[in-house]
Motif scaffolding. Structure first.
Motif, PDB file in Angstrom:
ATOM      1  N   MET A 132       0.819  -1.212   0.000  1.00  0.00           N
ATOM      2  CA  MET A 132       0.000   0.000   0.000  1.00  0.00           C
ATOM      3  C   MET A 132       0.854   1.264   0.000  1.00  0.00           C
ATOM      4  SD  MET A 132      -3.066  -1.253   2.543  1.00  0.00           S
ATOM      5  CE  MET A 132      -3.948   0.293   2.493  1.00  0.00           C
ATOM      6  N   GLU A 133       2.135   1.125   0.315  1.00  0.00           N
ATOM      7  CA  GLU A 133       3.046   2.270   0.334  1.00  0.00           C
ATOM      8  C   GLU A 133       3.749   2.452  -1.011  1.00  0.00           C
ATOM      9  OE1 GLU A 133       5.137   5.417   2.379  1.00  0.00           O
ATOM     10  OE2 GLU A 133       3.556   4.145   3.190  1.00  0.00           O
ATOM     11  N   THR A 134       4.298   1.360  -1.546  1.00  0.00           N
ATOM     12  CA  THR A 134       5.135   1.449  -2.746  1.00  0.00           C
ATOM     13  C   THR A 134       4.469   0.925  -4.010  1.00  0.00           C
ATOM     14  OG1 THR A 134       6.108  -0.740  -2.429  1.00  0.00           O
ATOM     15  CG2 THR A 134       7.213   1.136  -1.351  1.00  0.00           C
ATOM     16  N   GLY A 135       3.439   0.102  -3.854  1.00  0.00           N
ATOM     17  CA  GLY A 135       2.803  -0.514  -5.015  1.00  0.00           C
ATOM     18  C   GLY A 135       3.542  -1.745  -5.519  1.00  0.00           C
ATOM     19  N   GLU A 136       4.651  -2.082  -4.867  1.00  0.00           N
ATOM     20  CA  GLU A 136       5.436  -3.257  -5.250  1.00  0.00           C
ATOM     21  C   GLU A 136       4.763  -4.529  -4.721  1.00  0.00           C
ATOM     22  OE1 GLU A 136       8.311  -3.297  -7.134  1.00  0.00           O
ATOM     23  OE2 GLU A 136       7.820  -1.186  -7.460  1.00  0.00           O
ATOM     24  N   PRO A 137       5.014  -5.678  -5.372  1.00  0.00           N
ATOM     25  CA  PRO A 137       4.460  -6.937  -4.864  1.00  0.00           C
ATOM     26  C   PRO A 137       4.941  -7.233  -3.434  1.00  0.00           C
ATOM     27  CG  PRO A 137       5.288  -7.228  -7.093  1.00  0.00           C
ATOM     28  CD  PRO A 137       5.729  -5.864  -6.645  1.00  0.00           C
ATOM     29  N   ILE A 138       4.038  -7.694  -2.607  1.00  0.00           N
ATOM     30  CA  ILE A 138       4.377  -8.084  -1.237  1.00  0.00           C
ATOM     31  C   ILE A 138       5.143  -9.401  -1.255  1.00  0.00           C
ATOM     32  CG2 ILE A 138       3.384  -8.871   0.956  1.00  0.00           C
ATOM     33  CD1 ILE A 138       1.150  -6.769   0.498  1.00  0.00           C
ATOM     34  N   GLY A 139       4.758 -10.283  -2.148  1.00  0.00           N
ATOM     35  CA  GLY A 139       5.429 -11.567  -2.279  1.00  0.00           C
ATOM     36  C   GLY A 139       4.593 -12.712  -1.725  1.00  0.00           C
ATOM     37  N   ILE A 140       4.601 -13.800  -2.456  1.00  0.00           N
ATOM     38  CA  ILE A 140       3.818 -14.974  -2.077  1.00  0.00           C
ATOM     39  C   ILE A 140       4.246 -15.528  -0.712  1.00  0.00           C
ATOM     40  CG2 ILE A 140       3.229 -17.362  -2.715  1.00  0.00           C
ATOM     41  CD1 ILE A 140       1.806 -15.274  -4.438  1.00  0.00           C
ATOM     42  N   PRO A 141       5.557 -15.711  -0.461  1.00  0.00           N
ATOM     43  CA  PRO A 141       5.928 -16.280   0.853  1.00  0.00           C
ATOM     44  C   PRO A 141       5.396 -15.460   2.030  1.00  0.00           C
ATOM     45  CG  PRO A 141       7.809 -16.350  -0.624  1.00  0.00           C
ATOM     46  CD  PRO A 141       6.738 -15.535  -1.313  1.00  0.00           C
ATOM     47  N   ARG A 142       5.478 -14.150   1.937  1.00  0.00           N
ATOM     48  CA  ARG A 142       4.974 -13.291   3.021  1.00  0.00           C
ATOM     49  C   ARG A 142       3.458 -13.410   3.147  1.00  0.00           C
ATOM     50  NH1 ARG A 142       5.332  -9.353   6.578  1.00  0.00           N
ATOM     51  NH2 ARG A 142       4.289  -7.352   6.366  1.00  0.00           N
ATOM     52  N   LEU A 143       2.753 -13.453   2.028  1.00  0.00           N
ATOM     53  CA  LEU A 143       1.298 -13.563   2.068  1.00  0.00           C
ATOM     54  C   LEU A 143       0.846 -14.924   2.587  1.00  0.00           C
ATOM     55  CD1 LEU A 143       0.398 -11.716  -1.239  1.00  0.00           C
ATOM     56  CD2 LEU A 143      -0.074 -10.932   1.099  1.00  0.00           C
ATOM     57  N   LEU A 144       1.631 -15.960   2.351  1.00  0.00           N
ATOM     58  CA  LEU A 144       1.283 -17.275   2.890  1.00  0.00           C
ATOM     59  C   LEU A 144       1.374 -17.262   4.412  1.00  0.00           C
ATOM     60  CD1 LEU A 144       3.010 -19.654   0.330  1.00  0.00           C
ATOM     61  CD2 LEU A 144       0.547 -19.331   0.667  1.00  0.00           C
ATOM     62  N   ILE A 145       2.351 -16.544   4.932  1.00  0.00           N
ATOM     63  CA  ILE A 145       2.515 -16.454   6.382  1.00  0.00           C
ATOM     64  C   ILE A 145       1.496 -15.494   6.982  1.00  0.00           C
ATOM     65  CG2 ILE A 145       4.071 -15.661   8.217  1.00  0.00           C
ATOM     66  CD1 ILE A 145       6.386 -16.618   6.360  1.00  0.00           C
ATOM     67  N   ARG A 146       1.287 -14.359   6.328  1.00  0.00           N
ATOM     68  CA  ARG A 146       0.373 -13.335   6.827  1.00  0.00           C
ATOM     69  C   ARG A 146      -0.506 -12.861   5.676  1.00  0.00           C
ATOM     70  NH1 ARG A 146       0.132 -10.606  11.380  1.00  0.00           N
ATOM     71  NH2 ARG A 146       2.187 -11.251  12.057  1.00  0.00           N
ATOM     72  N   PRO A 147      -1.615 -13.555   5.436  1.00  0.00           N
ATOM     73  CA  PRO A 147      -2.464 -13.194   4.287  1.00  0.00           C
ATOM     74  C   PRO A 147      -3.115 -11.820   4.380  1.00  0.00           C
ATOM     75  CG  PRO A 147      -3.459 -14.978   5.557  1.00  0.00           C
ATOM     76  CD  PRO A 147      -2.118 -14.721   6.149  1.00  0.00           C
ATOM     77  N   THR A 148      -3.070 -11.207   5.550  1.00  0.00           N
ATOM     78  CA  THR A 148      -3.640  -9.863   5.701  1.00  0.00           C
ATOM     79  C   THR A 148      -2.597  -8.765   5.498  1.00  0.00           C
ATOM     80  OG1 THR A 148      -3.258  -9.911   8.082  1.00  0.00           O
ATOM     81  CG2 THR A 148      -5.430 -10.643   7.312  1.00  0.00           C
TER      82      THR A 148
END
Length: 143
Positions: free
Chosen positions: A107-123
């Protein structure tokens, strides 16, 4: 509350991790995370309900140590409810970001957060770098 399109093939964590970067937040990945968030929402609500029920029906005992244990358990249940109540809006926000097409992007940079991070913290709303900077600033202002 939310409906999953049954025509989209369900992916596993391993399949998502193995997909090329080109597939980032495609329809199948969004469906995977939407389902994960819905399940998280449901389990969170169930934990809140269980904790509330524990608080409503405290142990009935005349023993002082039993009453103290019961009060401690009620206090823990209250902390669980508080923490879980804060998670529900984050889950709803993530589901809304899926709906509008911004899920998975910082939400700050518009860059992808990344799948590994989203798997750990989907929010997750921010990429790891931005979140680290935010936490460092938070610590600086805490002192």
């Amino acid at each position: 509350m939310y409906v999953i399109n049954p025509d989209i093939k369900a992916l596993t964590e391993e399949q998502i991790l193995q997909q090329p970067e080109l597939n980032y937040m495609d329809v199948s990945q969004l469906a995977f995370f939407k389902q994960r968030l819905i399940e998280l929402h449901d389990t969170t609500r169930a934990r809140i309900q269980a904790a509330k029920e524990q608080m409503v029906s405290p142990m009935d005992s005349s023993d002082v140590s039993d009453r103290a244990t019961s009060e401690e358990l009620s206090g823990m249940a209250l902390r669980i409810v508080d923490r879980e109540q804060k998670l529900l809006p984050k889950i709803r926000s993530a589901l809304e970001r899926i709906r509008v097409g911004s899920y998975g992007y910082c939400m700050e940079t518009g860059e992808p957060i990344g799948i590994p991070r989203l798997l750990i913290r989907p929010t997750a709303e921010y990429c790891a770098d931005v979140k680290s900077l935010m936490e460092m600033k938070e610590l600086q202002f805490k002192d």
